[in-house]
Design an enzyme around this catalytic site. Structure first.
Site, PDB file in Angstrom:
ATOM      1  N   GLY A   1       0.827  -1.206   0.000  1.00 25.46           N
ATOM      2  CA  GLY A   1       0.000   0.000   0.000  1.00 25.46           C
ATOM      3  C   GLY A   1       0.855   1.246   0.000  1.00 25.46           C
TER       4      GLY A   1
ATOM      5  N   LYS B   1      -8.808  -5.166   4.968  1.00 23.98           N
ATOM      6  CA  LYS B   1      -7.616  -4.982   4.146  1.00 23.98           C
ATOM      7  C   LYS B   1      -7.892  -5.480   2.731  1.00 23.98           C
ATOM      8  CE  LYS B   1      -3.501  -5.916   5.575  1.00 23.98           C
ATOM      9  NZ  LYS B   1      -3.060  -4.716   4.827  1.00 23.98           N
ATOM     10  N   GLY B   2      -7.000  -5.099   1.823  1.00 29.32           N
ATOM     11  CA  GLY B   2      -7.156  -5.593   0.455  1.00 29.32           C
ATOM     12  C   GLY B   2      -7.585  -4.532  -0.534  1.00 29.32           C
TER      13      GLY B   2
ATOM     14  N   GLU C   1      -0.817 -10.877   2.436  1.00 26.44           N
ATOM     15  CA  GLU C   1      -0.714 -10.078   3.665  1.00 26.44           C
ATOM     16  C   GLU C   1      -1.176 -10.880   4.874  1.00 26.44           C
ATOM     17  OE1 GLU C   1      -1.312  -5.598   1.796  1.00 26.44           O
ATOM     18  OE2 GLU C   1      -3.056  -6.658   2.533  1.00 26.44           O
TER      19      GLU C   1
ATOM     20  N   ASP D   1       2.020  -3.489   8.449  1.00 25.50           N
ATOM     21  CA  ASP D   1       1.187  -3.351   7.247  1.00 25.50           C
ATOM     22  C   ASP D   1       0.166  -2.235   7.446  1.00 25.50           C
ATOM     23  OD1 ASP D   1       0.068  -3.840   4.757  1.00 25.50           O
ATOM     24  OD2 ASP D   1      -0.174  -5.986   5.088  1.00 25.50           O
TER      25      ASP D   1
ATOM     26  N   GLY E   1      -5.681  -2.667  -1.893  1.00 27.13           N
ATOM     27  CA  GLY E   1      -4.667  -2.806  -2.942  1.00 27.13           C
ATOM     28  C   GLY E   1      -4.631  -4.203  -3.551  1.00 27.13           C
TER      29      GLY E   1
HETATM   30  C1  5RP Z   1      -3.413  -3.782   0.334  1.00 22.98           C
HETATM   31  C2  5RP Z   1      -3.773  -3.363   1.696  1.00 22.98           C
HETATM   32  C3  5RP Z   1      -3.246  -2.046   2.167  1.00 22.98           C
HETATM   33  O1  5RP Z   1      -2.516  -2.230   3.309  1.00 22.98           O
HETATM   34  C4  5RP Z   1      -4.418  -1.126   2.416  1.00 22.98           C
HETATM   35  O2  5RP Z   1      -5.148  -1.015   1.219  1.00 22.98           O
HETATM   36  C5  5RP Z   1      -3.978   0.242   2.900  1.00 22.98           C
HETATM   37  O3  5RP Z   1      -3.331   0.934   1.874  1.00 22.98           O
HETATM   38  P1  5RP Z   1      -2.837   2.428   2.041  1.00 22.98           P
HETATM   39  O4  5RP Z   1      -1.687   2.400   2.993  1.00 22.98           O
HETATM   40  O5  5RP Z   1      -2.430   2.838   0.655  1.00 22.98           O
HETATM   41  O6  5RP Z   1      -3.999   3.217   2.546  1.00 22.98           O
HETATM   42  O7  5RP Z   1      -4.470  -4.010   2.430  1.00 22.98           O
HETATM   43  O8  5RP Z   1      -3.995  -5.007   0.021  1.00 22.98           O
END
Ligand code: 5RP
Length: 247
Positions: free
Chosen positions: A46, A114-115, A123, A101, A117
């Site tokens: 992310g 989560k997810g 993860e 994360d 991205g």
């Molecule tokens: C990716 C994720 C990321 O950790 C989540 O989307 C947070 O992203 P960001 O730090 O860009 O807000 O779970 O699968």
């Protein structure tokens, strides 16, 4: 009309700068508090994790730390390599000292969505192998109940040929709608690092997330859900006022 558009766009710019600053604050605090010499470290995915890897690389250089990194995605792998950090995997290092994360939403019980991205499966695997799972996020992710902040729903990774039956089963059993995530170009579906598709389940009401997570996982064709229940040990939120809040 023009005036309002201008005000709105400068407000958006201001908010996104503030959020970036908040991501950095959370990431730096987590690295400073949890990273030590001789650790095996899980690296999340992310935009927030980018700041954590920056800080980690700085710390490794300054303090001559001996660490290895296990990535949660192609993006994380690239980040580790670009920063010249030692890259490993779960074959060589199946036990991690700590994993850091981001998250799309965090409720008061430290249940995560989560997810966003699309990297949820790897993860969750990496987080599950870590003694300590630490989450970093900006204030926009802080929530009383899931769904209040993150409006896109719970990501569910599915085997491509099963996306229609899985989507129907989720809607039938738990309500709402599970929509195939499309690429920004709209030319086709998003394909994960594991060559699967993502359904975004837009749920209608709060649920028992532990039970729902287990039940969704039992549907044939489901690889993993973006619900992380009972996994996060600590969350660092970068706040709008420049402070860091932990939970
Ligand atoms: C990716 C994720 C990321 O950790 C989540 O989307 C947070 O992203 P960001 O730090 O860009 O807000 O779970 O699968």
């Amino acid at each position: 009309g023009k005036h309002v558009r201008l005000i709105n766009s400068s407000r958006r710019l201001y908010c996104s700068r503030m959020a970036e600053e908040a991501k950095k604050l959370a990431a730096y605090a987590a690295v400073d508090n949890h990273i030590q010499n001789n650790q095996v470290i899980g690296v999340g995915s992310g935009s927030t994790i980018v700041y954590a890897v920056d800080r980690l690389a700085e710390k490794v250089r300054q303090e001559k730390l001996n660490i290895v990194c296990v990535p949660t995605s192609f993006q994380a792998r690239q980040l580790i390599l670009q920063h010249g950090l030692p890259l490993s995997d779960l074959d060589r290092h199946p036990e991690l000292d700590v994993a850091i994360d981001g998250a799309d939403e965090v409720d008061t019980a430290l249940t995560l969505i989560k997810g966003g991205g699309g990297c949820l499966t790897q993860e969750k695997i990496v987080a599950g192998c870590a003694k300590h799972f630490i989450v970093i996020a900006d204030y926009r992710k802080d929530s009383k109940a899931l769904g209040q902040q993150w409006k896109k729903g719970v990501p569910v990774e599915v085997i491509p040929m099963a996306y229609v039956p899985v989507s129907r089963a989720i809607a039938r059993c738990f309500g709402g709608e599970a929509v195939l995530r499309m690429a920004v170009s709209k030319a086709g579906p998003v394909v994960t690092d594991n060559s699967n598709f993502i359904l975004d389940w837009k749920f209608e009401h709060a649920q028992n997330w532990k039970e729902v997570n287990t039940a969704i996982k039992m549907i044939p064709g489901v690889v993993e859900t973006g619900l992380f229940v009972g996994m996060a040990e600590r969350v660092y939120f970068g706040m709008e006022d420049g402070s860091v809040k932990t939970r």
